[in-house]
Each structure stands twice: as structure tokens, then as C-alpha cells.
Design a protein around this motif. Structure first.
Motif, mmCIF file in Angstrom:
data_model
loop_
_atom_site.group_PDB
_atom_site.id
_atom_site.type_symbol
_atom_site.label_atom_id
_atom_site.label_comp_id
_atom_site.label_asym_id
_atom_site.label_seq_id
_atom_site.Cartn_x
_atom_site.Cartn_y
_atom_site.Cartn_z
ATOM 1 N N LEU A 251 -86.513 36.194 -24.703
ATOM 2 C CA LEU A 251 -85.819 37.479 -24.720
ATOM 3 C C LEU A 251 -84.372 37.366 -24.192
ATOM 4 C CD1 LEU A 251 -88.522 39.951 -23.326
ATOM 5 C CD2 LEU A 251 -87.475 40.006 -25.594
ATOM 6 N N VAL A 252 -84.228 36.659 -23.066
ATOM 7 C CA VAL A 252 -82.922 36.627 -22.387
ATOM 8 C C VAL A 252 -82.208 35.308 -22.675
ATOM 9 C CG1 VAL A 252 -81.757 36.792 -20.167
ATOM 10 C CG2 VAL A 252 -83.871 38.063 -20.563
ATOM 11 N N GLN A 253 -81.034 35.452 -23.225
ATOM 12 C CA GLN A 253 -80.264 34.233 -23.548
ATOM 13 C C GLN A 253 -79.524 33.736 -22.318
ATOM 14 O OE1 GLN A 253 -77.889 34.626 -27.104
ATOM 15 N NE2 GLN A 253 -76.425 33.105 -26.334
ATOM 16 N N ASN A 254 -79.103 34.690 -21.515
ATOM 17 C CA ASN A 254 -78.161 34.369 -20.442
ATOM 18 C C ASN A 254 -78.287 35.427 -19.360
ATOM 19 O OD1 ASN A 254 -76.079 32.987 -19.285
ATOM 20 N ND2 ASN A 254 -74.900 32.929 -21.200
ATOM 21 N N SER A 255 -78.339 35.036 -18.096
ATOM 22 C CA SER A 255 -78.336 36.085 -17.080
ATOM 23 C C SER A 255 -77.356 35.741 -15.974
ATOM 24 C CB SER A 255 -79.749 36.287 -16.514
ATOM 25 O OG SER A 255 -80.037 35.320 -15.536
ATOM 26 N N ASP A 256 -76.665 36.774 -15.553
ATOM 27 C CA ASP A 256 -75.694 36.626 -14.454
ATOM 28 C C ASP A 256 -76.221 37.427 -13.283
ATOM 29 O OD1 ASP A 256 -73.691 34.910 -14.904
ATOM 30 O OD2 ASP A 256 -72.310 36.382 -15.789
ATOM 31 N N ASN A 257 -76.664 36.750 -12.262
ATOM 32 C CA ASN A 257 -77.208 37.457 -11.104
ATOM 33 C C ASN A 257 -76.101 37.710 -10.090
ATOM 34 O OD1 ASN A 257 -78.580 38.321 -8.840
ATOM 35 N ND2 ASN A 257 -80.336 36.966 -9.213
ATOM 36 N N TYR A 258 -75.749 38.975 -9.911
ATOM 37 C CA TYR A 258 -74.695 39.313 -8.958
ATOM 38 C C TYR A 258 -75.263 39.673 -7.597
ATOM 39 C CZ TYR A 258 -71.532 39.469 -12.953
ATOM 40 O OH TYR A 258 -70.789 39.152 -14.043
ATOM 41 N N ASN A 297 -64.234 40.850 -18.818
ATOM 42 C CA ASN A 297 -64.347 39.573 -18.122
ATOM 43 C C ASN A 297 -65.455 38.727 -18.736
ATOM 44 O OD1 ASN A 297 -63.331 37.951 -16.070
ATOM 45 N ND2 ASN A 297 -65.075 38.426 -14.750
ATOM 46 N N LYS A 298 -66.576 39.385 -19.052
ATOM 47 C CA LYS A 298 -67.719 38.676 -19.630
ATOM 48 C C LYS A 298 -67.351 38.136 -21.010
ATOM 49 C CE LYS A 298 -72.412 38.134 -19.482
ATOM 50 N NZ LYS A 298 -72.247 36.732 -19.814
ATOM 51 N N ILE A 299 -66.754 38.993 -21.815
ATOM 52 C CA ILE A 299 -66.341 38.572 -23.157
ATOM 53 C C ILE A 299 -65.397 37.378 -23.042
ATOM 54 C CG2 ILE A 299 -65.045 39.241 -25.206
ATOM 55 C CD1 ILE A 299 -65.934 42.124 -24.706
ATOM 56 N N PHE A 300 -64.461 37.530 -22.115
ATOM 57 C CA PHE A 300 -63.457 36.489 -21.917
ATOM 58 C C PHE A 300 -64.111 35.147 -21.573
ATOM 59 C CE2 PHE A 300 -60.610 34.298 -18.893
ATOM 60 C CZ PHE A 300 -59.554 34.062 -19.739
ATOM 61 N N ILE A 301 -65.046 35.189 -20.621
ATOM 62 C CA ILE A 301 -65.681 33.940 -20.203
ATOM 63 C C ILE A 301 -66.561 33.390 -21.322
ATOM 64 C CG2 ILE A 301 -67.385 32.974 -18.598
ATOM 65 C CD1 ILE A 301 -66.100 34.767 -16.457
#
Lengths: 320, 426
Positions: A251-258, A297-301
Motif C-alpha cells: 500500500l505505502v510506497q514511501n513514508s516520512d515520519n516526522y 518541499n516533498k515534490i521538490f525532494i
């Protein structure tokens, strides 16, 4: 009637001894917008802006301003330019300096004097008019620098990293002034490597990296093209409780844990509802579940990657 | 429009410099120093402290010392005292006189013996032996006295001896272009020296200021704002003309002060209680109009030649200290020809002088000097000006290209090879 596009850059390339600073870059700044030129340090932003200003000449390609023929200097009365490398004549009196800089842009002496006095009053520098630049605090000098950029009421503002190097109070002040000028019809082109600022201000952006364009267009379009699969999740007693679901690669391709929340990018075919069900099943107390637009920022990275900051970028100022 | 922008740059450069307190101080200090140069020597001369107390120690058998004392008395500089002694106790007397010199009661003592007349030997011991004037005065008088003594001893009539000893008054008059002028040799030298000083100081000082002005804009980073609205050429031209105008302005003020000071020197010296005797004091040589015109033309051309070089030096440096190093070669290019230009005075129409006035690096200083002392063929003047103009254009062209690239370059100074690339690609 303002021109449809104020700045048109057609496939410009600039090479320096060791490397190519800008490669076949094209962009269009529509009239009346706030346009962001984004990229990491060393991406070629300053070189691009200098070519737009005709301070450096492109090896290939061309720049058109106001849909007319002529270079940046020919239009200096219509452009307000704030370079990344800023400075003033330290020994001049504030008013004399502002009048001189306005005169180099073709404003008459008497008019420049009147405008400068008004601006100085407005930004709280009325008592400093006859003081030397050197006697002013750093923050006041920044205000003077900003006044010199907008004094001649330009149609186009070109600001290179306008928010770096200014203190927070002046950053806020300048942002307000820029927005006000934009509302009054001034076109603004500014560069930054801080995406949060661009996100707040720009209606259109161009992202460049390694001297090449990555993406450009209206910010809303870019977001919707890269959006729809972003989910923000927050859990009352900590994200560890749902760790297993978040790391489910089906389900999840990528996760950013803040820490307080996680920003997830789902795989292409995944259904956000399925994810929500799985989260509820863990028994965790979910406080936030949001299908979100990605941050710039996310798009950029995602587009540029961390590797975009190339080592030779450090030498940018020596060449740019 | 482009001219208007150059004018804006010129005006800022000129006004900012002229309003600067250092400009005001040096402009005032210059005439004050000049005034001191006029007043001090006169002041020193007029004081009795300026005279030399000398004891003539006579160890001759024929009282020859009296003759020497009489001679010395005729000089306003000398206050001689006669003291006779036997040859036997000469050294002990000399020792006690040395003590008096130590106590500053006298400046020194002159020993004359019979050997002075027979072998031409005399001796002076004193605290003022380094004074060229005192020594040459005494030498001359002892020489004359000894000559007279010898002639008298051979039986020649003392009146004939006095006649034979008559002092020569030597007058020099400059011939320029086949015409006898009213310039004396001294005033020709003073004029040439004056021109040399004016050109040397203004070219060196104001040329270097152009470099300073360029590097100041770079180090304060104001240059990029300027470069966005001004062409590099407009900036460069504005700088050079603006700084040059300040130089001319200051020299003009000084010249006017000098004129007043020298014309009014009797009045001014009078204020200090000094009276100027008939032909005493410093006199300004008459400067012909054509000399002034030549001086101006060469100042302007020379200033362009050197200041554009200095501008290029400023553009390739990132800081003031770097610029000081980088300007050394340009200073050498200037100082050496300027020094050589003095050669013009020894033979104003010789080969050296002709070459110096044609070579563009030395011409700005050498030609006005040569023009001041000799008649320069008009063809040579025209050729010299032409060479200088062509060189100035070439140098300005190269310097403008270095300037154009250099003003936005920070970091290390370019190597000669990089400089060549700047010149080619700019």
C-alpha cells in the motif's frame, strides 16, 4: 495593458571553464504573477537571473523582456533588481545614495528625492535620511537596500534569494511589501532554495537542478499532477503502534515520519480507504487522517533528490 | 541617455570625493606646506642663530690668519674670531677649543699654518662639518686669502691682487626656439621640476584612487546593483573622468594658492617680522601659455592611460589589500619612466629626451618637461600625442574588457592566462 508574459527565457545555456552552469533552460513569467525560481544551492538560479538582467551573456539562447527587444539595462527603469550579493556605498548619505541609484535607472533627480523621502518615512527611517549608510544598523541598511530596489516603481521585480540574509523582522516586512506590490500589478520573479516561502507566495514556479529545468508551471497544476496519493496520519499514543501498517509495501510506497505525524505516499493503485481500515484494525487511536496535497518541499525532494546538490556548487559564486 | 548615466556616475564620484574630509584636509594642507617652504628658510636665514661662530686659529709666523679672518668677516654667514698661537702649543690650544665646541660656545675652529701658504693645506674641526654651505664658504675664503698671500710674497702690488681676486657673477639665460627668453637656468629647472611634481603626484595619487574606487564597489558588493542598470563602459568612464576631475580641481586650487602665496610673499613674511631683501625670496618662473596647454593635454592623456590600467587592477582584485599588491606592476610602469624623465633636463634635444617623449609610458611626464626647457619640433609633438592617444585607446580597450569580467569575479586573483581569456571572451 500589461504584456502577457513579462520574462521569456528561451533555451539559454551558460558554460564556464569547468562546467555548464545552465543548460537549455526555458521559462515564461506571466504578467502580474509572483513567480518562484526554485532549486538547491548551485542549481544555476543566480546565473539564470544574471542572464535575464544581461549582467552575464548567455552562450546560447535568448531572453525577452516585456515582449519587446532590448536587454535588462535598456529596461532598467522598469525593473527592480535585488541581487544575491547585496551592498551599498558605506560612506554615502542615505538619501544621496537612494537618489544616485534611482538616477542610474533613469529616474530624474527631483522625483527620486521625493520618492526616497516618502519610502524612508514609511519604513521608519525618516530620521536617518542624512546619516551615512555606515551609521545605520544592519537591519536598517537592509531596508535601504530594499527601498533602492522598488523606489522607481518597477513593473518587474527580480529578487535573488530575497529572504536570506535579512533578519526575521525585515523578512516579514519585505514579504508584505512584495505582496502589496504584486497586488498592485507588479510582476515578481524571485529565487529561493527554501520551498516553504515559495509555497506561500508563488502562483507559478520553475524548479531547476544541476542547471536544468525539472518542472515548471502553475503551482496548483504541479501539485495536482504530483498529488492524490499523499496521506497524513497522526496517532494519539505514538506512531510505533501503527508501524507495521505504515511499512506495508503493498500500500505505502514511501513514508516520512516526522514524529508527531507521518506523510505517506501510496503506491499507484492503492486505495486510501484500505489504508484507513488497516489503521483502525490496529486499535490505535487515530487523531488525524488526511488525503493531502503534497508540500512543494516533498515534490521538490521527490523530483530532484538529495543528490541534486552537487559538489561544484560551492564554487558557484566564483563563476556565476 | 547613455551620456546622462555617465554624467550621473561622474557627479557622484566627484561630489563624494570633494566632500570627503581627507580631500579638504589635503587641499588645505598643501598650501600650508608650500607656505612653510617659503617662510621657514627665510625665517632661518634672518635669525642670527643662522650664523656660524668660527675661531681662526693662526699658527703661522706671518699672521696670515688675520687675512683669513678679514675675508670671513665679509660673509654674512660667518662670525670669525682671531686667535694666534705658536706652532708648539697648537695641539693644546686646539684641545681647549674642542671643549668650547662641546659647550656650544663656538661651532668650530679653522687651523691655518705656514703649510697653508706653501702646500695649500688647512684644517677645520667643528660640529658643523656636514654643512655644505659653511664648508664651501670657508674653503673659498681660505683659498682666496692664500692666493693673495702668495702673490704679495712674490712682490705683487696688493691692489693688483685684489683686482685679480674679483668674484665672478654668472648669469644663465635660456634660449628656446632660437629666441632668448627672460628665463634663467634656475627658473627653467624650477619650472620643469614643478611640472614633474604636478604630473607625478597627480597621476600616481589619482590613478591609484581609480583602482581604489573600483575595488571599493566590489568589496562592498554594490557593483552588481550598478551593473544591472549601467554598462561596464559607463561605469568605467564615469569613474575615470570623475576621479580625474577631482585631481584637476585640487591641482587648480593649489596653483591658485601658490600664485597668491608667492605674489604676496613679502606681505606674508612681513607678518612674521621678516624683511625680504631686494632680490631675495622665491620667485615663480613665468609659465608660458603654451607650456600650460601642453601640460594639460599630457595630463589628461596620461591620466587616461594610467587610470584605466589602475581600473583593471581594481577589477581583478577582491579586496583593498589584494589591490595594493596587484597595482605594483602598474606603479613600476609609471615610476620608472617618470624617474628617467629627469634625463630630459641634461640634454633636452638629445636622443634620450626624444625617445622619452615618444614612448607613451614616459611621454606624459617627459614631454611637458622638455617643452618647458627647449623648443620641441611640432612634428615630434604631434607624433608623441598621436602615439599616446593610440596607446591610451588600446589600453582602455583591454582594461575595459578586464573590468567587464572582473567586477563580478570574487575569489582568487586571475593568472595571466586567465586574464588573456577575459580579454578575449568579454
Amino acid at each position: 495593458m500589461p504584456a502577457a508574459s513579462v520574462v521569456t527565457v528561451s533555451s539559454i545555456t551558460k558554460r564556464y571553464a569547468g562546467h555548464t552552469a545552465v543548460r537549455e533552460l526555458s521559462l515564461t513569467v506571466p504578467a502580474g504573477t509572483i513567480y518562484g525560481l526554485l532549486g538547491p544551492n548551485g542549481a544555476g538560479k543566480t546565473t539564470t537571473i544574471r542572464m535575464i538582467m544581461d549582467i552575464t551573456v548567455p552562450d546560447e539562447g535568448s531572453v525577452t523582456l516585456f515582449d519587446e527587444s532590448g536587454t535588462g539595462r535598456d529596461f532598467s527603469s522598469r525593473i527592480g533588481y535585488l541581487p544575491e550579493e547585496r551592498g551599498l556605498y558605506k560612506k554615502m548619505k542615505v538619501l544621496d545614495l537612494l537618489v544616485f541609484l534611482a538616477e542610474t535607472k533613469g529616474v530624474t533627480r527631483s522625483h527620486a528625492k521625493r520618492e526616497a523621502t516618502q519610502w524612508l518615512e514609511r519604513l521608519g527611517l525618516g530620521d536617518w535620511t542624512l546619516k551615512k549608510v555606515n551609521d545605520l544598523s544592519k537591519g536598517m541598511q537592509q531596508k535601504v537596500q530594499f527601498i533602492s530596489t522598488v523606489l522607481h516603481r518597477p513593473d518587474l521585480l527580480i529578487l535573488d534569494e530575497p529572504f536570506s540574509g535579512f533578519d526575521p523582522v525585515n523578512t516579514q516586512l519585505m514579504k508584505n511589501e512584495v505582496v502589496e506590490l504584486a497586488n498592485a500589478g507588479t510582476t515578481v520573479l524571485f529565487s529561493t532554495h527554501i520551498m516553504e516561502q515559495a509555497e506561500k507566495l508563488c502562483s507559478s514556479v520553475c524548479i531547476i537542478a544541476r542547471g536544468e529545468k525539472v518542472v515548471d508551471g502553475q503551482l496548483a497544476d504541479i501539485k495536482s499532477n504530483h498529488g492524490g496519493r499523499h496521506v497524513i496520519v497522526a496517532v494519539a499514543d505514538g506512531l510505533q503502534r501503527v508501524e507495521r501498517v505504515l511499512s506495508d509495501r503493498t500500500l505505502v510506497q514511501n513514508s516520512d515520519n516526522y514524529g508527531q505525524y507521518a506523510e505517506l505516499e501510496l503506491v499507484e493503485s492503492a486505495d486510501p480507504q484500505q489504508l484507513l481500515q488497516n489503521l483502525v484494525q490496529t486499535g490505535a487511536q487515530i487523531t488525524r487522517f488526511e488525503i493531502a496535497e503534497p508540500t512543494l518541499n516533498k515534490i521538490f525532494i521527490d523530483l530532484v533528490g538529495a543528490g541534486a546538490i552537487r559538489p561544484e556548487a560551492l564554487g558557484e559564486n566564483a563563476h556565476a | 541617455m547613455p551620456m546622462r548615466k555617465i554624467w550621473v556616475v561622474i557627479r557622484r564620484e566627484f561630489l563624494e570625493r570633494v566632500r570627503n574630509k581627507w580631500f579638504i584636509i589635503t587641499t588645505i594642507l598643501g598650501p600650508v606646506l608650500l607656505g612653510l617652504m617659503v617662510i621657514l628658510p627665510a625665517l632661518l636665514l634672518s635669525r642670527s642663530a643662522g650664523t656660524t661662530h668660527v675661531v681662526v686659529l693662526d699658527a703661522t709666523t706671518a699672521e696670515f690668519g688675520r687675512r683669513v679672518t678679514d675675508k670671513l668677516e665679509s660673509s654674512p654667514r660667518m662670525e670669525p674670531q682671531y686667535l694666534a698661537t705658536g706652532i708648539v702649543n697648537l695641539e693644546s690650544v686646539a684641545d681647549s677649543l674642542a671643549g668650547e665646541v662641546g659647550d656650544e660656545a663656538i661651532d668650530g675652529f679653522l687651523i691655518v699654518t705656514d703649510a697653508t701658504i706653501t702646500d695649500g693645506r688647512a684644517e677645520y674641526r667643528g660640529s658643523n662639518v656636514s654643512s655644505q654651505v659653511d664648508m664651501s664658504v670657508m674653503q673659498r675664503y681660505v683659498q682666496e686669502a692664500a692666493l693673495a698671500e702668495r702673490l704679495v710674497r712674490r712682490g705683487i702690488d696688493p691692489t693688483i691682487v685684489a683686482d685679480a681676486n674679483m668674484r665672478l657673477r654668472f648669469r644663465t639665460v635660456n634660449i628656446r626656439g632660437g629666441k632668448v627668453t627672460d628665463q634663467s637656468g634656475e627658473s627653467v629647472f624650477v619650472l620643469a621640476y614643478f611640472m614633474w611634481i604636478v604630473l607625478y603626484v597627480t597621476l600616481a595619487v589619482y590613478g591609484a584612487q581609480v583602482a581604489g574606487a573600483v575595488v571599493e564597489e566590489k568589496s562592498s558588493r554594490v557593483i552588481e546593483v550598478l551593473a544591472s542598470s549601467l554598462r561596464p563602459f559607463q561605469l568605467l568612464a564615469g569613474k575615470v573622468v570623475g576621479v580625474g576631475a577631482v585631481g584637476l580641481f585640487q591641482v587648480t586650487i593649489w596653483a591658485m594658492f601658490a600664485r597668491v602665496l608667492i605674489d604676496q610673499q613679502a606681505t606674508i613674511l612681513g607678518l612674521f617680522g621678516i624683511e625680504v631683501q631686494g632680490d631675495g625670496g622665491f620667485r615663480l618662473p613665468e609659465v608660458p601659455l603654451d607650456s600650460i596647454a601642453v601640460l594639460m593635454v599630457y595630463f589628461v592623456l596620461g591620466f587616461f592611460l594610467y587610470s584605466t590600467m589602475f581600473a583593471a587592477v581594481g577589477a581583478m582584485s577582491s579586496s583593498e589589500s589584494e589591490m595594493r599588491q596587484a597595482q605594483q606592476p602598474v606603479l613600476f610602469l609609471f615610476v620608472i619612466p617618470a624617474m628617467l624623465s629627469f634625463g630630459v633636463l641634461t640634454d633636452p634635444n638629445g636622443t634620450l629626451a626624444t625617445v622619452l617623449t615618444l614612448v607613451p609610458l614616459s611621454a606624459p611626464v617627459a614631454m611637458p618637461m622638455r617643452w618647458g626647457v627647449a623648443a620641441v619640433p611640432l612634428g615630434e609633438l604631434a607624433l608623441s600625442v598621436l602615439i599616446l592617444i593610440l596607446t591610451s585607446i588600446a589600453v582602455t580597450w583591454v582594461a575595459a574588457r578586464i573590468y567587464r569580467v572582473g567586477i563580478l569575479m570574487y575569489g582568487k586573483r586571475p593568472s595571466p592566462r586567465e586574464l588573456l581569456r577575459w580579454i578575449r571572451t568579454a
